[in-house]
Scaffold this active site. Structure first.
Site, PDB file in Angstrom:
ATOM      1  N   HIS A  42       0.824  -1.209   0.000  1.00 58.02           N
ATOM      2  CA  HIS A  42       0.000   0.000   0.000  1.00 58.02           C
ATOM      3  C   HIS A  42       0.861   1.263   0.000  1.00 58.02           C
ATOM      4  O   HIS A  42       2.080   1.213   0.270  1.00 58.02           O
ATOM      5  CB  HIS A  42      -0.908   0.019   1.236  1.00 58.02           C
ATOM      6  CG  HIS A  42      -0.134  -0.071   2.525  1.00 58.02           C
ATOM      7  ND1 HIS A  42       0.480   1.011   3.112  1.00 58.02           N
ATOM      8  CD2 HIS A  42       0.140  -1.133   3.315  1.00 58.02           C
ATOM      9  CE1 HIS A  42       1.095   0.636   4.216  1.00 58.02           C
ATOM     10  NE2 HIS A  42       0.906  -0.667   4.363  1.00 58.02           N
ATOM     11  N   GLU A 123      -1.821  -7.534   7.007  1.00 59.38           N
ATOM     12  CA  GLU A 123      -0.462  -7.517   7.547  1.00 59.38           C
ATOM     13  C   GLU A 123      -0.319  -8.577   8.641  1.00 59.38           C
ATOM     14  O   GLU A 123      -1.314  -9.038   9.215  1.00 59.38           O
ATOM     15  CB  GLU A 123      -0.153  -6.118   8.111  1.00 59.38           C
ATOM     16  CG  GLU A 123       1.246  -5.936   8.701  1.00 59.38           C
ATOM     17  CD  GLU A 123       2.360  -6.186   7.698  1.00 59.38           C
ATOM     18  OE1 GLU A 123       2.542  -7.358   7.302  1.00 59.38           O
ATOM     19  OE2 GLU A 123       3.068  -5.224   7.330  1.00 59.38           O
TER      20      GLU A 123
END
Length: 258
Positions: A42, A123
């Site tokens: 990201h 994550e």
């Protein structure tokens, strides 16, 4: 025998959760389409800019992160992306939506690209380290040098470190209890997510399509865990990524992409 059946049933339940969270139609059919996964980190988040570990915590894109996401969208146009799937965490979804918005304006697809999201691309859960400044965590740096070789190690869930083998958690326990994750656990859920995405996008693709390109927005450590299955992992910069291909039920390494 009953143990094997129970494990198979649990795996089927988890795969169903992944397909449902993606919003794709499930199917038992196998597609011969070759799927190219452009897996990218990201854009920079506010926590990234401040040097704070995020894990599963939320932090929006910084102004630089928004600019990075817009630059990624330009690359995605060249990659001829047909689908976008991201982690369910906000910074990944924000990056994915910026890319989709640009592609929908620039490219006249027969169908708009609507980004999907799933927790299986999230994550690594960093336990007690989440929300802490990286510079203040000597233990994190030690963990980071070992975790891709000693793949059972997990961050501490409390301030007291505990890296015993019992800390390896199943995907079901990780989701329900929010426990910190080992490299093995992250790698397993990432690979399973990609297989499910490949199968569902292949089934839903136009019958004439033999190759599909999918943009996947995930996170630095999660991508490093996946990368370690194929090659020596490196720390990816924001919006940097790697290419994997899926064909005949196999994931293959395709190299790094800027």
């Amino acid at each position: 025998m009953s143990k094997v059946k129970n494990e198979k049933a649990r795996s089927n339940r988890e795969n169903g959760k992944i397909e449902k969270s993606l919003g794709f139609m499930s199917s038992n059919s196998n597609s011969n389409a070759k799927i190219r996964f452009y897996l990218c980190r990201h854009g920079q988040s506010e926590f990234n800019a401040k040097g704070i570990l995020q894990g599963h915590l939320e932090s929006p894109l910084s102004p630089l992160g928004i600019t990075q996401a817009q630059a990624l969208a330009l690359k995605a146009k060249l990659w001829e992306i047909s689908y976008i799937v991201s982690s369910h965490l906000g910074r990944a979804q924000q990056t994915a939506h910026i890319c989709a918005e640009f592609l929908n304006k620039e490219i006249h697809h027969s169908q708009r690209i609507e980004p999907q999201s799933t927790a299986e691309l999230a994550e690594r859960h960093l336990g007690a380290w989440q929300g802490k400044a990286v510079a203040q965590l000597t233990e994190f740096h030690q963990f980071n040098t070992l975790c891709y070789q000693q793949t059972h190690l997990t961050p501490p869930n409390s301030l007291e470190p505990d890296n015993s083998p019992e800390r390896i958690n199943s995907l079901e326990r990780i989701i329900s209890l929010g426990k910190s994750e080992s490299t093995d656990a992250v790698r397993q859920r990432m690979q399973q997510a990609l297989r499910n995405i490949a199968q569902t996008t292949g089934v839903n693709a136009d019958s004439s399509s033999r190759e599909l390109n999918v943009l996947v927005i995930s996170h630095g450590d999660a991508l490093a865990c996946l990368m370690s299955q194929f090659t020596q992992p490196i720390a990816l910069n924001n919006t940097q990524g790697m290419l994997l291909t899926y064909h005949h039920d196999k994931l293959q390494w395709g190299g790094l992409i800027d």
